[in-house]
Design a protein around this motif. Structure first.
Motif, short mmCIF file in Angstrom:
data_model
loop_
_atom_site.label_atom_id
_atom_site.label_comp_id
_atom_site.label_asym_id
_atom_site.label_seq_id
_atom_site.Cartn_x
_atom_site.Cartn_y
_atom_site.Cartn_z
N PRO A 10 0.80 -1.23 0.00
CA PRO A 10 0.00 0.00 0.00
C PRO A 10 0.83 1.27 0.00
N ARG A 28 3.28 4.18 -4.11
CA ARG A 28 2.36 5.26 -4.46
C ARG A 28 2.89 6.11 -5.62
N SER A 39 -1.61 -1.65 -6.27
CA SER A 39 -1.41 -1.28 -4.86
C SER A 39 -2.62 -0.53 -4.31
N MET A 79 -4.39 0.16 -0.35
CA MET A 79 -4.24 1.47 0.30
C MET A 79 -5.42 1.76 1.22
#
Length: 429
Positions: free
Chosen positions: A218, A221, A246, A250
């Motif tokens: 997570p 980014r 991902s 998150m």
């Protein structure tokens, strides 16, 4: 007035029925009921669905159909697949890559798949894959729109010289700038790669399509950086984030900010349902994460979201058949897109939406557009996803380039019909 082809009594994806589609000089010349003009060929659709061709906005044509060479992916993981591809690259020839890709393109045509964006590995100095894909693009240009992405599979900074190889690939005629920031050695290098690659695209006036955050982590980014660079460099509408897996891990608060930033940047998104559900969540026991990005939330925020096939019989995925309806079906199931509106949307996610991502000129069933279409053995888009029907006729430039007989079963059952057409069932019967 005569035409090259008329398809009579068609149902269109938007629900219009009883439509005739007349083609001349490679374009749709008329689309209306009861066209009475002569034509070199007339096809009676008998009320079945005529669709624009399927579009795969995310594929790896340089690796396709290489399953088992030099060995199988024993763990079935993404990272072993990447390692296995690294073993295959030095021992395969340009001719071998071309031959595999051409076989896949034959299959794609039979499935009504007439536009593909393929990621081409540019990590190695010899750029064999680039030479092969440029040859394939020339070979198939009359019947498949093939768009090439310069993809540094081993990391544009992680692999020595990959940045220079990527620039050479673009100079050779590759169309789109790719990347894989989550595979760089550090998060900082990943962010730096996003910035540099977007700057390259801005300088050259090219589109961007990055494998972004194909991870269960997570904290991966890089899509946030991609959204920022899109705005900073004025690349709105030209940037696509592929995979974005991902995001399924998150926290919701961060995602509420992230999706808004992506929408501001007019980013586009490609989920790859077959591969995402197969490769993600491999470190989970139970509960096990699904892997597919947040398709519904991204769509509802106004982003253009498409489904891609990604792989067919290669180091990462041992199945597949160039059938974008199979892809749509998996995306529907994994995303729990079960309303009638949602299921209908999934058909657009393998036709209209990826066509927009590729920037295809003249795509769609409208007068003046290219006379490219598929006659399906189904009566509407939802039924097409359900049945994965025969492509009865595939049309390119107003000419039929592939035909498949209908699937009709013959029964020998007392008191029951002699034949079963899977497209004949209607809810409530």
């Amino acid at each position: 007035m005569s035409f090259d082809l008329i398809i009579q009594n068609a149902t269109l994806p938007d629900g219009r029925s009883g439509c005739d589609i007349a083609c001349r000089d490679g374009r749709i010349a008329a689309l209306e009921p009861n066209i009475t003009a002569e034509a070199a060929r007339v096809i009676d659709a008998q009320g079945l669905l005529v669709s624009p061709p399927f579009v795969d906005a995310h594929f790896h044509l340089d690796a396709t159909l290489s399953l088992g060479r030099p060995r199988m992916n024993a763990s079935g993981t993404l990272l072993e697949g990447i390692a296995l591809w690294g073993e295959l690259k030095p021992i395969q020839s340009i001719d071998e890559i071309v031959a595999r890709a051409m076989r896949y393109c034959d299959l794609a045509v039979s499935q009504g798949l007439l536009a593909i964006r393929t990621h081409v590995d540019v990590s190695d100095e010899d750029l064999k894959t680039v030479e092969a894909m440029l040859e394939v693009r020339e070979n198939v240009k009359d019947y498949i729109d093939l768009q090439l992405v310069a993809f540094p599979q081993d990391g544009v900074f992680r692999a020595e010289g990959a940045d220079k190889h990527l620039l050479r690939a673009l100079d050779m005629g590759v169309d789109v700038v790719g990347g894989i920031p989550h595979f760089e050695r550090t998060m900082a290098d990943g962010a730096r790669s996003v910035s540099w690659l977007c700057e390259v695209a801005a300088e050259r006036g090219l589109r961007v399509d990055m494998h972004c955050d194909e991870s269960d982590d997570p904290l991966s980014r890089h899509v946030e950086t991609l959204a920022y660079e899109t705005q900073r460099l004025g690349l709105q509408g030209r940037v696509t984030g592929s995979h974005l897996t991902s995001m399924h891990s998150m926290d919701n608060y961060f995602v509420s900010k992230l999706i808004a930033l992506m929408a501001e940047a007019d980013m586009q998104v490609i989920a790859n349902p077959l591969i995402n559900i197969m490769l993600q969540g491999r470190h989970d026991s139970y509960p096990k994460r699904r892997g597919q990005t947040r398709v519904r939330e991204l769509r509802d925020a106004g982003l253009n979201v498409a489904f891609g096939a990604d792989c067919v019989m290669d180091p990462w995925y041992s199945l597949g058949a160039a059938d974008m309806l199979e892809v749509a079906s998996m995306g529907l199931h994994v995303g729990q897109l079960s309303s009638r509106e949602d299921m209908r949307w999934c058909f657009d996610a393998v036709t209209e939406h990826p066509a927009k991502i590729l920037g295809l000129e003249g795509y769609g069933l409208a007068v003046g557009n290219k006379a490219d279409m598929v006659l399906l053995q189904a009566y509407d888009p939802i039924e097409a996803i359900r049945l994965k029907p025969s492509r009865l006729a595939v049309v390119r430039g107003g000419k039929v380039i592939s035909e498949t007989p209908p699937k009709i079963a013959t029964l020998s059952l007392k008191g029951r019909p002699a034949q079963v057409d899977p497209a004949s069932y209607c809810p409530g019967e």
